[in-house]
Design a protein around this motif. Sequence first.
Motif, PDB file in Angstrom:
ATOM      1  N   GLN A 243       0.825  -1.202   0.000  1.00 37.39           N
ATOM      2  CA  GLN A 243       0.000   0.000   0.000  1.00 37.39           C
ATOM      3  C   GLN A 243       0.866   1.261   0.000  1.00 37.39           C
ATOM      4  OE1 GLN A 243      -2.833   0.048   3.182  1.00 37.39           O
ATOM      5  NE2 GLN A 243      -3.452   2.167   2.831  1.00 37.39           N
ATOM      6  N   VAL A 244       1.960   1.249   0.761  1.00 37.01           N
ATOM      7  CA  VAL A 244       2.854   2.413   0.817  1.00 37.01           C
ATOM      8  C   VAL A 244       3.442   2.697  -0.564  1.00 37.01           C
ATOM      9  CG1 VAL A 244       5.048   3.263   1.730  1.00 37.01           C
ATOM     10  CG2 VAL A 244       3.408   2.157   3.260  1.00 37.01           C
ATOM     11  N   VAL A 245       3.943   1.661  -1.237  1.00 36.97           N
ATOM     12  CA  VAL A 245       4.542   1.855  -2.563  1.00 36.97           C
ATOM     13  C   VAL A 245       3.476   2.265  -3.571  1.00 36.97           C
ATOM     14  CG1 VAL A 245       5.781   0.700  -4.447  1.00 36.97           C
ATOM     15  CG2 VAL A 245       6.444   0.284  -2.071  1.00 36.97           C
ATOM     16  N   ARG A 246       2.292   1.675  -3.452  1.00 38.18           N
ATOM     17  CA  ARG A 246       1.215   2.013  -4.377  1.00 38.18           C
ATOM     18  C   ARG A 246       0.804   3.481  -4.245  1.00 38.18           C
ATOM     19  NH1 ARG A 246      -1.719  -1.927  -3.108  1.00 38.18           N
ATOM     20  NH2 ARG A 246      -3.047  -0.923  -1.563  1.00 38.18           N
ATOM     21  N   GLU A 247       0.762   3.994  -3.011  1.00 44.93           N
ATOM     22  CA  GLU A 247       0.298   5.352  -2.775  1.00 44.93           C
ATOM     23  C   GLU A 247       1.404   6.398  -2.890  1.00 44.93           C
ATOM     24  OE1 GLU A 247      -1.631   5.416   1.007  1.00 44.93           O
ATOM     25  OE2 GLU A 247      -3.314   4.177   0.345  1.00 44.93           O
ATOM     26  N   GLN A 248       2.650   6.019  -2.563  1.00 42.91           N
ATOM     27  CA  GLN A 248       3.711   7.012  -2.506  1.00 42.91           C
ATOM     28  C   GLN A 248       4.813   6.794  -3.529  1.00 42.91           C
ATOM     29  OE1 GLN A 248       5.151   7.589   1.469  1.00 42.91           O
ATOM     30  NE2 GLN A 248       3.141   7.295   2.388  1.00 42.91           N
ATOM     31  N   GLY A 249       4.779   5.675  -4.218  1.00 42.29           N
ATOM     32  CA  GLY A 249       5.817   5.390  -5.195  1.00 42.29           C
ATOM     33  C   GLY A 249       7.003   4.681  -4.573  1.00 42.29           C
ATOM     34  N   PRO A 250       8.029   4.352  -5.379  1.00 45.60           N
ATOM     35  CA  PRO A 250       9.204   3.627  -4.876  1.00 45.60           C
ATOM     36  C   PRO A 250       9.892   4.380  -3.738  1.00 45.60           C
ATOM     37  CG  PRO A 250       9.186   3.664  -7.272  1.00 45.60           C
ATOM     38  CD  PRO A 250       8.102   4.598  -6.831  1.00 45.60           C
ATOM     39  N   LEU A 251      10.493   3.605  -2.838  1.00 48.83           N
ATOM     40  CA  LEU A 251      11.207   4.164  -1.693  1.00 48.83           C
ATOM     41  C   LEU A 251      12.688   4.285  -2.027  1.00 48.83           C
ATOM     42  CD1 LEU A 251       9.571   2.053   1.156  1.00 48.83           C
ATOM     43  CD2 LEU A 251       8.764   4.187   0.145  1.00 48.83           C
ATOM     44  N   GLY A 252      13.396   5.113  -1.296  1.00 46.01           N
ATOM     45  CA  GLY A 252      14.823   5.262  -1.505  1.00 46.01           C
ATOM     46  C   GLY A 252      15.535   5.633  -0.222  1.00 46.01           C
ATOM     47  N   GLY A 253      16.841   5.607  -0.264  1.00 46.62           N
ATOM     48  CA  GLY A 253      17.647   6.060   0.859  1.00 46.62           C
ATOM     49  C   GLY A 253      17.366   5.309   2.139  1.00 46.62           C
ATOM     50  N   ALA A 254      17.267   6.077   3.223  1.00 46.05           N
ATOM     51  CA  ALA A 254      17.073   5.484   4.548  1.00 46.05           C
ATOM     52  C   ALA A 254      15.747   4.752   4.645  1.00 46.05           C
ATOM     53  CB  ALA A 254      17.167   6.567   5.625  1.00 46.05           C
ATOM     54  N   HIS A 255      14.724   5.224   3.933  1.00 44.08           N
ATOM     55  CA  HIS A 255      13.433   4.546   3.957  1.00 44.08           C
ATOM     56  C   HIS A 255      13.567   3.112   3.454  1.00 44.08           C
ATOM     57  CE1 HIS A 255      11.379   8.757   3.339  1.00 44.08           C
ATOM     58  NE2 HIS A 255      12.066   8.660   4.472  1.00 44.08           N
ATOM     59  N   LEU A 256      14.192   2.981   2.304  1.00 43.48           N
ATOM     60  CA  LEU A 256      14.376   1.664   1.709  1.00 43.48           C
ATOM     61  C   LEU A 256      15.268   0.788   2.576  1.00 43.48           C
ATOM     62  CD1 LEU A 256      13.991  -0.251  -0.705  1.00 43.48           C
ATOM     63  CD2 LEU A 256      16.000   0.822  -1.752  1.00 43.48           C
ATOM     64  N   HIS A 257      16.358   1.375   3.063  1.00 44.17           N
ATOM     65  CA  HIS A 257      17.275   0.604   3.906  1.00 44.17           C
ATOM     66  C   HIS A 257      16.568   0.124   5.170  1.00 44.17           C
ATOM     67  CE1 HIS A 257      21.486  -0.598   4.400  1.00 44.17           C
ATOM     68  NE2 HIS A 257      21.322  -0.400   5.695  1.00 44.17           N
ATOM     69  N   GLY A 258      15.702   0.976   5.722  1.00 48.71           N
ATOM     70  CA  GLY A 258      14.965   0.578   6.913  1.00 48.71           C
ATOM     71  C   GLY A 258      14.034  -0.587   6.655  1.00 48.71           C
TER      72      GLY A 258
ATOM     73  N   ARG B 208       7.342 -18.747   3.778  1.00 45.14           N
ATOM     74  CA  ARG B 208       6.748 -19.344   2.583  1.00 45.14           C
ATOM     75  C   ARG B 208       5.830 -18.412   1.794  1.00 45.14           C
ATOM     76  NH1 ARG B 208       7.641 -23.781   5.759  1.00 45.14           N
ATOM     77  NH2 ARG B 208       8.416 -25.616   4.691  1.00 45.14           N
ATOM     78  N   ASP B 209       5.480 -17.265   2.326  1.00 42.90           N
ATOM     79  CA  ASP B 209       4.623 -16.354   1.556  1.00 42.90           C
ATOM     80  C   ASP B 209       5.012 -14.902   1.837  1.00 42.90           C
ATOM     81  OD1 ASP B 209       2.660 -15.612  -0.232  1.00 42.90           O
ATOM     82  OD2 ASP B 209       1.029 -15.712   1.220  1.00 42.90           O
ATOM     83  N   LEU B 210       6.326 -14.628   1.871  1.00 39.85           N
ATOM     84  CA  LEU B 210       6.787 -13.263   2.105  1.00 39.85           C
ATOM     85  C   LEU B 210       6.548 -12.426   0.855  1.00 39.85           C
ATOM     86  CD1 LEU B 210       8.299 -11.311   4.031  1.00 39.85           C
ATOM     87  CD2 LEU B 210      10.408 -12.038   2.904  1.00 39.85           C
ATOM     88  N   LYS B 211       5.901 -11.296   1.013  1.00 38.72           N
ATOM     89  CA  LYS B 211       5.576 -10.395  -0.091  1.00 38.72           C
ATOM     90  C   LYS B 211       5.233  -9.040   0.503  1.00 38.72           C
ATOM     91  CE  LYS B 211       0.854 -12.234  -0.075  1.00 38.72           C
ATOM     92  NZ  LYS B 211      -0.161 -12.983  -0.858  1.00 38.72           N
ATOM     93  N   PRO B 212       5.175  -7.975  -0.303  1.00 39.10           N
ATOM     94  CA  PRO B 212       4.895  -6.635   0.247  1.00 39.10           C
ATOM     95  C   PRO B 212       3.587  -6.547   1.019  1.00 39.10           C
ATOM     96  CG  PRO B 212       5.791  -6.451  -1.963  1.00 39.10           C
ATOM     97  CD  PRO B 212       5.561  -7.911  -1.730  1.00 39.10           C
ATOM     98  N   ALA B 213       2.581  -7.323   0.626  1.00 40.56           N
ATOM     99  CA  ALA B 213       1.304  -7.282   1.343  1.00 40.56           C
ATOM    100  C   ALA B 213       1.410  -7.878   2.734  1.00 40.56           C
ATOM    101  CB  ALA B 213       0.237  -8.029   0.535  1.00 40.56           C
ATOM    102  N   ASN B 214       2.468  -8.660   2.999  1.00 45.91           N
ATOM    103  CA  ASN B 214       2.649  -9.276   4.317  1.00 45.91           C
ATOM    104  C   ASN B 214       3.718  -8.570   5.151  1.00 45.91           C
ATOM    105  OD1 ASN B 214       0.657 -11.201   4.133  1.00 45.91           O
ATOM    106  ND2 ASN B 214       2.002 -12.761   3.251  1.00 45.91           N
ATOM    107  N   VAL B 215       4.072  -7.349   4.761  1.00 43.59           N
ATOM    108  CA  VAL B 215       4.984  -6.515   5.545  1.00 43.59           C
ATOM    109  C   VAL B 215       4.230  -5.248   5.919  1.00 43.59           C
ATOM    110  CG1 VAL B 215       7.120  -5.169   5.522  1.00 43.59           C
ATOM    111  CG2 VAL B 215       7.053  -7.432   4.446  1.00 43.59           C
ATOM    112  N   LEU B 216       4.057  -5.014   7.215  1.00 47.85           N
ATOM    113  CA  LEU B 216       3.315  -3.852   7.678  1.00 47.85           C
ATOM    114  C   LEU B 216       4.272  -2.777   8.172  1.00 47.85           C
ATOM    115  CD1 LEU B 216       0.363  -5.502   9.653  1.00 47.85           C
ATOM    116  CD2 LEU B 216       0.600  -5.048   7.203  1.00 47.85           C
ATOM    117  N   VAL B 217       4.029  -1.550   7.748  1.00 46.76           N
ATOM    118  CA  VAL B 217       4.820  -0.402   8.190  1.00 46.76           C
ATOM    119  C   VAL B 217       4.076   0.198   9.378  1.00 46.76           C
ATOM    120  CG1 VAL B 217       5.906   1.760   7.485  1.00 46.76           C
ATOM    121  CG2 VAL B 217       5.567  -0.066   5.812  1.00 46.76           C
ATOM    122  N   ALA B 218       4.377  -0.328  10.563  1.00 46.44           N
ATOM    123  CA  ALA B 218       3.654   0.050  11.780  1.00 46.44           C
ATOM    124  C   ALA B 218       4.402   1.146  12.518  1.00 46.44           C
ATOM    125  CB  ALA B 218       3.484  -1.176  12.673  1.00 46.44           C
TER     126      ALA B 218
END
Length: 538
Positions: free
Chosen positions: A102-117, A137-147
């Motif tokens: 959702q973050v990439v879909r709404e804000q576009g690709p990440l870079g720098g410290a954001h991406l490294h984090g 077994r099912d790691l994907k962007p939808a299964n990573v939450l930016v909390a």
Amino acid sequence: MSGGLRPGDPARLGGYEVLDRLGDGGMGSVFLARSPQGRRVAVKVVRADLSHDEEFRGRFRSEVNRARQVPPFCTAEVLDADPDHDPPYLVVEYVEGPSLAQVVREQGPLGGAHLHGIAVGVATALTAIHGAGVIHRDLKPANVLVAPGGIKVIDFGIARAFEATSQHTRTNQMVGTVSYMAPERFDTASGRPAGPAADIFAWGALVAYAATGRSPFGGDSPTATAMRILTQPPDLTGLGGPLRDLVSRALEKDPAARPTSRELLDGLLTAASPVGAGDPAQLLGATPPRVSPAAGGGDQGARSTPSGPAKAGRADPRRRGWLTALGATAAVVAVLVPAFLFGPQLLSGQSKQDGTGSTPSGSPATTGPAATTSTPASGKSSASPSASVDPAQAMLAGQRRVLLHVVEIDRDLSLPSHGEVEVGNGTGKDALFVLEPVGVDYMIKSVNPEIAHRPCLGVKVDSEGYSALVGADCRPSKATLFTLYRDGKDDKGRPAYGIINDEYGPVQWSPTKSEIFVEFLGDAPLNTTFSLVDRGAV
């Protein structure tokens, strides 16, 4: 009750009041619910067609027990489960925050410290998950939450119960998202389960997606994507610096050529400058602030933002502030790793290896200057000539002969030539074994040269369903792979372990029959533990 619920959705699941529907997936539906104590939780309800599948229920119970072993600071904590409910369900921590997709879909690709984090946060979670003997077994962007409290990886481990249950999986069908599947996941003919190295591949594809907004193996159909994964190098255009090198290694076709999750984490934390998507950023201070492990959060929770028109396209302003500080938070979370990472599975300061099945996926987790290195062809580790290797680590790495000492009866296992495991005083050659790492599991092999036939321990089930521990061929299988779970100490202060076979249960001693057997305990605690007694180099 929220308008997000559909006709036919449950009003209650066990003691949990269902409030809203959060989403659906191949394994079932996720609901927002309220616990009897008033806490908001996420409840994952598995598909109705599995409700009467006893094989699935057994695997589901086993995987839930494993998932509970994962430290919750970077995952959604497993709170409850009822494999016997109709339908079975799992209760996890409810995590506030959007998914990476959702973050990439709404804000576009990440870079720098954001991406490294993001890269650090997910690698930290995988190190904890793999250290507990679990594979996502099912790691994907939808299964990573930016909390707000840090990166949270959700839905780990439980996929195995679905994927391994024959009745639910049609021919050539598997759990997961094609764009993030490792090449070995498409090898359905071998019957070998994918190991943690498959999660490392998914990490590489996920980080590449976060940096570029696209899959590194993107095709115009799932079949085309799968063929690119199997035959083509990844397209990492737009990803540069040290992070590109790590992602390239993670996306190797050969599982054994990929780094382990701990090696990924070490590489991320020692990178000179986290660079991604053309946006260089200086690595945060060399001496991060000290943080109490108690600050850790939970891990396997579901997304907090219910799906629906009211939420679509709306970016929470707090999210931007969080992403600005994401690199710093991830670096702080990483400080917790050495002291807090593996919980009860901390094996003498070293995690079990990343991998499972028949193909070891890399070297053991390193612990600094005294680290060991692996020989992928054999799955064993050899100490660096200049390193001082902890004896416990050496035994777990397959470098030392051991006695398997039954703590509760002060006796030792032995494998005589007749092939049935016995207990004795540990003085004979048939009591000497070596632990051969096979990913996160082990084969336990006799080093008695007189036992050339079937020298590995395995589980044999007789016609009445009784499971015995016997000699078996040394081939990785559901009968010969065992997990070691740390469980206190023996009377001499040595670490004690439960020896557990995923398929058949823990190895136990029967006082009434005076013999070793294998059986699931349900929710009862382990009543038989083993310490490893060093008996010299292999």
